[in-house]
Design a protein around this motif. Structure first.
Motif, PDB file in Angstrom:
ATOM      1  N   ALA A   1       0.831  -1.216   0.000  1.00  0.00           N
ATOM      2  CA  ALA A   1       0.000   0.000   0.000  1.00  0.00           C
ATOM      3  C   ALA A   1       0.861   1.260   0.000  1.00  0.00           C
ATOM      4  O   ALA A   1       0.628   2.169  -0.813  1.00  0.00           O
ATOM      5  N   LEU A   2       1.829   1.329   0.883  1.00  0.00           N
ATOM      6  CA  LEU A   2       2.680   2.522   0.956  1.00  0.00           C
ATOM      7  C   LEU A   2       3.424   2.730  -0.364  1.00  0.00           C
ATOM      8  O   LEU A   2       3.406   3.828  -0.931  1.00  0.00           O
ATOM      9  N   ALA A   3       4.049   1.679  -0.874  1.00  0.00           N
ATOM     10  CA  ALA A   3       4.794   1.805  -2.141  1.00  0.00           C
ATOM     11  C   ALA A   3       3.866   2.200  -3.283  1.00  0.00           C
ATOM     12  O   ALA A   3       4.231   3.028  -4.129  1.00  0.00           O
ATOM     13  N   GLY A   4       2.674   1.636  -3.323  1.00  0.00           N
ATOM     14  CA  GLY A   4       1.722   1.975  -4.385  1.00  0.00           C
ATOM     15  C   GLY A   4       1.258   3.416  -4.316  1.00  0.00           C
ATOM     16  O   GLY A   4       1.165   4.103  -5.335  1.00  0.00           O
ATOM     17  N   LEU A   5       0.966   3.894  -3.110  1.00  0.00           N
ATOM     18  CA  LEU A   5       0.553   5.285  -2.948  1.00  0.00           C
ATOM     19  C   LEU A   5       1.687   6.224  -3.347  1.00  0.00           C
ATOM     20  O   LEU A   5       1.457   7.228  -4.024  1.00  0.00           O
ATOM     21  N   LYS A   6       2.919   5.900  -2.942  1.00  0.00           N
ATOM     22  CA  LYS A   6       4.072   6.720  -3.327  1.00  0.00           C
ATOM     23  C   LYS A   6       4.233   6.746  -4.843  1.00  0.00           C
ATOM     24  O   LYS A   6       4.511   7.789  -5.436  1.00  0.00           O
ATOM     25  N   ARG A   7       4.042   5.603  -5.470  1.00  0.00           N
ATOM     26  CA  ARG A   7       4.170   5.502  -6.932  1.00  0.00           C
ATOM     27  C   ARG A   7       3.102   6.367  -7.615  1.00  0.00           C
ATOM     28  O   ARG A   7       3.381   7.061  -8.596  1.00  0.00           O
ATOM     29  N   LEU A   8       1.864   6.323  -7.116  1.00  0.00           N
ATOM     30  CA  LEU A   8       0.783   7.137  -7.698  1.00  0.00           C
ATOM     31  C   LEU A   8       1.074   8.628  -7.548  1.00  0.00           C
ATOM     32  O   LEU A   8       0.892   9.402  -8.490  1.00  0.00           O
ATOM     33  N   VAL A   9       1.541   9.031  -6.365  1.00  0.00           N
ATOM     34  CA  VAL A   9       1.881  10.446  -6.131  1.00  0.00           C
ATOM     35  C   VAL A   9       3.004  10.869  -7.071  1.00  0.00           C
ATOM     36  O   VAL A   9       2.948  11.936  -7.694  1.00  0.00           O
TER      37      VAL A   9
ATOM     38  N   HIS B   1       5.782  10.198   4.324  1.00  0.00           N
ATOM     39  CA  HIS B   1       6.211   9.640   3.039  1.00  0.00           C
ATOM     40  C   HIS B   1       5.751  10.497   1.862  1.00  0.00           C
ATOM     41  O   HIS B   1       5.831  10.067   0.711  1.00  0.00           O
ATOM     42  N   GLY B   2       5.233  11.695   2.157  1.00  0.00           N
ATOM     43  CA  GLY B   2       4.790  12.600   1.104  1.00  0.00           C
ATOM     44  C   GLY B   2       3.426  12.266   0.536  1.00  0.00           C
ATOM     45  O   GLY B   2       3.069  12.733  -0.542  1.00  0.00           O
ATOM     46  N   ILE B   3       2.653  11.482   1.262  1.00  0.00           N
ATOM     47  CA  ILE B   3       1.333  11.065   0.779  1.00  0.00           C
ATOM     48  C   ILE B   3       0.255  11.838   1.527  1.00  0.00           C
ATOM     49  O   ILE B   3       0.161  11.768   2.754  1.00  0.00           O
ATOM     50  N   ARG B   4      -0.533  12.576   0.744  1.00  0.00           N
ATOM     51  CA  ARG B   4      -1.655  13.331   1.292  1.00  0.00           C
ATOM     52  C   ARG B   4      -2.869  13.096   0.404  1.00  0.00           C
ATOM     53  O   ARG B   4      -2.755  13.126  -0.815  1.00  0.00           O
TER      54      ARG B   4
ATOM     55  N   ASP C   1       0.746  -1.663  -4.889  1.00  0.00           N
ATOM     56  CA  ASP C   1       1.967  -1.311  -5.611  1.00  0.00           C
ATOM     57  C   ASP C   1       1.962  -1.937  -7.004  1.00  0.00           C
ATOM     58  O   ASP C   1       2.239  -1.263  -7.999  1.00  0.00           O
ATOM     59  N   ALA C   2       1.645  -3.210  -7.090  1.00  0.00           N
ATOM     60  CA  ALA C   2       1.579  -3.873  -8.402  1.00  0.00           C
ATOM     61  C   ALA C   2       0.505  -3.234  -9.269  1.00  0.00           C
ATOM     62  O   ALA C   2       0.683  -3.065 -10.477  1.00  0.00           O
TER      63      ALA C   2
ATOM     64  N   ILE D   1       0.393   2.696 -14.372  1.00  0.00           N
ATOM     65  CA  ILE D   1       1.331   3.749 -14.776  1.00  0.00           C
ATOM     66  C   ILE D   1       2.214   3.344 -15.938  1.00  0.00           C
ATOM     67  O   ILE D   1       2.392   4.081 -16.888  1.00  0.00           O
ATOM     68  N   ASP D   2       2.802   2.147 -15.866  1.00  0.00           N
ATOM     69  CA  ASP D   2       3.747   1.771 -16.912  1.00  0.00           C
ATOM     70  C   ASP D   2       3.483   0.434 -17.587  1.00  0.00           C
ATOM     71  O   ASP D   2       4.299  -0.051 -18.358  1.00  0.00           O
ATOM     72  N   GLY D   3       2.342  -0.180 -17.290  1.00  0.00           N
ATOM     73  CA  GLY D   3       1.962  -1.406 -17.972  1.00  0.00           C
ATOM     74  C   GLY D   3       2.680  -2.659 -17.493  1.00  0.00           C
ATOM     75  O   GLY D   3       2.581  -3.704 -18.136  1.00  0.00           O
ATOM     76  N   THR D   4       3.401  -2.582 -16.361  1.00  0.00           N
ATOM     77  CA  THR D   4       4.101  -3.752 -15.852  1.00  0.00           C
ATOM     78  C   THR D   4       3.091  -4.704 -15.207  1.00  0.00           C
ATOM     79  O   THR D   4       2.425  -4.342 -14.237  1.00  0.00           O
ATOM     80  N   PRO D   5       2.963  -5.936 -15.732  1.00  0.00           N
ATOM     81  CA  PRO D   5       1.973  -6.871 -15.175  1.00  0.00           C
ATOM     82  C   PRO D   5       2.379  -7.382 -13.802  1.00  0.00           C
ATOM     83  O   PRO D   5       3.548  -7.348 -13.441  1.00  0.00           O
ATOM     84  N   PRO D   6       1.386  -7.880 -13.020  1.00  0.00           N
ATOM     85  CA  PRO D   6       1.701  -8.416 -11.705  1.00  0.00           C
ATOM     86  C   PRO D   6       2.646  -9.604 -11.816  1.00  0.00           C
ATOM     87  O   PRO D   6       2.568 -10.382 -12.760  1.00  0.00           O
TER      88      PRO D   6
END
Length: 183
Positions: free
Chosen positions: A37-45, A84-87, A170-171, A177-182
């Motif tokens: 969750a944290l990594a995914g939110l950071k990636r979206l931001v 982590h910069g997530i708001r 995150d997956a 964002i970049d089309g990388t499959p799970p």
């Protein structure tokens, strides 16, 4: 000067997408981020997405969660993520029970319409991330992309079907964002 695209929004279910779904979470101490969750939110931001939580909280209508406890849970979530910069741009809740016939309980579009009106975004450019068919139904109701967080069996059983699925946020974010499959 080149024209810029309006900001895209991630519309995120809370329980089972951001945090562990323990049933009717009524104590902020029980709030636990899910793996990814944290990594995914950071990636979206980092990709420029705005973040809006859209969560059914019928525990309020059922008398299992006090409104002030729900507010404290959301404060804890924000406190855990802010370093982590997530708001979140908005946290929309539906406090109604399933039998109340409101326009905000997922899969109805009321929470997204409220957030879109306040924040000025186009829901058809948004991505709904969630772990239940009601989240996929919300995506269909507002014309957004639907991404199911879960396994392939859950994705195959969901009605309506998701556009994409991934095992964690995150997956899912990488896939959008970049089309990388799970993996």
């Amino acid at each position: 000067m080149p024209e810029t695209q309006p900001r895209r929004y991630a519309l995120l279910d809370r329980d089972g997408t951001i945090n562990l779904d323990t049933g009717y979470l009524a104590d902020p101490a029980g709030f636990e981020l899910l793996p990814g969750a944290l990594a995914g939110l950071k990636r979206l931001v980092a990709a420029g997405f705005g973040l809006v939580v859209v969560t059914n909280q019928s525990g309020i209508a059922r008398g299992l969660i006090r409104p002030e406890a729900l507010e404290a849970i959301h404060e804890r979530m924000c406190q855990l993520l802010a370093p982590h910069g997530i708001r979140f741009d908005a946290i929309e809740i539906c406090p109604h029970g399933p039998e109340e016939g409101c326009d905000c309980r997922k899969p109805s579009p009321g929470m997204v319409r409220r957030a879109a009106a306040r924040l000025g975004f186009d829901p058809t450019r948004a991505v709904v991330f969630g772990d239940k068919p009601s989240d996929m139904g919300l995506a269909r109701a507002v014309g957004a992309m639907a991404v199911l967080i879960g396994d392939e069996a859950a994705a195959g059983a969901s009605e309506p079907a998701p556009d994409l699925w991934a095992p964690d946020l995150d997956a899912a974010a990488r896939l959008v964002i970049d089309g990388t499959p799970p993996a």
